[in-house]
Write an enzyme that holds these catalytic residues in place. Structure first.
Site, mmCIF file in Angstrom:
data_model
loop_
_atom_site.group_PDB
_atom_site.id
_atom_site.type_symbol
_atom_site.label_atom_id
_atom_site.label_comp_id
_atom_site.label_asym_id
_atom_site.label_seq_id
_atom_site.Cartn_x
_atom_site.Cartn_y
_atom_site.Cartn_z
ATOM 1 N N ASP A 1 -7.720 -6.769 0.353
ATOM 2 C CA ASP A 1 -7.396 -5.530 1.060
ATOM 3 C C ASP A 1 -8.001 -4.354 0.307
ATOM 4 O O ASP A 1 -7.622 -4.070 -0.831
ATOM 5 C CB ASP A 1 -5.882 -5.384 1.152
ATOM 6 C CG ASP A 1 -5.454 -4.234 2.058
ATOM 7 O OD1 ASP A 1 -6.314 -3.416 2.436
ATOM 8 O OD2 ASP A 1 -4.249 -4.153 2.385
ATOM 9 N N GLU B 1 -9.915 -6.993 4.398
ATOM 10 C CA GLU B 1 -9.022 -6.140 5.180
ATOM 11 C C GLU B 1 -9.285 -4.656 4.924
ATOM 12 O O GLU B 1 -9.425 -4.232 3.770
ATOM 13 C CB GLU B 1 -7.578 -6.474 4.821
ATOM 14 C CG GLU B 1 -6.531 -5.659 5.565
ATOM 15 C CD GLU B 1 -5.127 -6.134 5.269
ATOM 16 O OE1 GLU B 1 -4.188 -5.314 5.373
ATOM 17 O OE2 GLU B 1 -4.950 -7.319 4.938
ATOM 18 N N GLU C 1 -3.777 -2.170 11.350
ATOM 19 C CA GLU C 1 -2.394 -1.846 10.988
ATOM 20 C C GLU C 1 -2.008 -0.422 11.352
ATOM 21 O O GLU C 1 -0.818 -0.110 11.454
ATOM 22 C CB GLU C 1 -2.174 -2.056 9.488
ATOM 23 C CG GLU C 1 -2.948 -1.103 8.604
ATOM 24 C CD GLU C 1 -2.703 -1.365 7.129
ATOM 25 O OE1 GLU C 1 -1.948 -0.591 6.520
ATOM 26 O OE2 GLU C 1 -3.257 -2.348 6.609
ATOM 27 N N HIS D 1 1.091 -7.719 10.229
ATOM 28 C CA HIS D 1 1.099 -6.786 9.108
ATOM 29 C C HIS D 1 2.531 -6.301 8.920
ATOM 30 O O HIS D 1 3.181 -5.877 9.868
ATOM 31 C CB HIS D 1 0.175 -5.596 9.373
ATOM 32 C CG HIS D 1 0.095 -4.653 8.217
ATOM 33 N ND1 HIS D 1 0.927 -3.570 8.083
ATOM 34 C CD2 HIS D 1 -0.711 -4.641 7.130
ATOM 35 C CE1 HIS D 1 0.632 -2.919 6.959
ATOM 36 N NE2 HIS D 1 -0.343 -3.552 6.361
#
Length: 222
Positions: A88, A115, A141, A191
């Site tokens: 991420d 991500e 998200e 998420h």
């Protein structure tokens, strides 16, 4: 809350109210590598894998690109062939760095996805990145409804969606987003931003009832 209330009134689980279950067991990944130093993170990842997880997510986006590659490289080596690693970036890269980083990750052999490599507003960057790498690009998200997700899907800005039930209008809108992703042949993964049990369970009910559910986040702080 209204779905929960209806379920209590009907004495039925939400996944049944949503149409029934495609699956009774849902895969989870451990989100977050405990520790501040690289050695502490390595120990944390090893503990997570020994606990039975086969997927773990770590963060990057701090320091130079080379430094981030070195840290993620060590964590990837720690995971090895025992599982898969998600990375991420929290929107920290520009397109040039994201392309280089994706190429680096592709060569690791055990990366499940990259991500949020770019800020969510960079539609052009996400299109270019997704088209330029075979690596899964995961994002979504920050999306609040199915209309913004539709534009992402039409623009082919990702390979996997990460809607968040606490941001995307609750269970009803998350279900619509999941169904829309299925129309475009994409999977979605939960998420879990607020990291509460209620949040997680709400996501799992939607995941159980959608055929294109991929995996759910489970924060290591739980």
């Amino acid at each position: 809350a209204l779905w929960d209330l209806l379920g209590k009134y009907r004495q039925e689980p939400i996944w049944l109210l949503l149409g029934g279950a495609y699956r009774r067991q849902l895969p989870l990944y451990a989100s977050g590598t405990p520790g501040r130093t690289v050695s502490e993170k390595v120990t944390g990842v090893d503990d997570i894998l020994q606990a039975g997880f086969r997927a773990v997510k770590t963060s990057c986006g701090r320091g130079s690109l080379q430094q981030q590659m070195e840290v993620v490289g060590v964590i990837s080596e720690t995971v090895g062939d025992r599982g898969q690693l998600m990375v991420d970036a929290h929107g920290a890269f520009d397109l040039s760095d994201a392309l280089q980083f994706a190429d680096f990750l592709e060569g690791r052999g055990n990366i499940l996805w990259l991500e949020d490599p770019l800020i969510p507003e960079d539609h052009h960057g996400y299109r270019e990145l997704t088209r330029s790498t075979p690596l899964r690009i995961a994002m979504g998200e920050t999306e609040c409804n199915r209309y913004s997700v539709r534009d992402r899907l039409l623009g082919q800005e990702c390979n996997i969606l990460l809607p968040d039930v606490c941001r995307a209008g609750g269970i009803s809108e998350t279900l619509r987003i999941a169904q829309l992703a299925d129309v475009f042949g994409l999977s979605w993964a939960s998420h879990v931003s607020t990291s509460t049990a209620i949040h997680l369970i709400a996501r799992l009910h939607v995941g159980a009832t959608t055929p294109n559910f991929f995996i759910s986040e489970l924060p290591t702080g739980f």
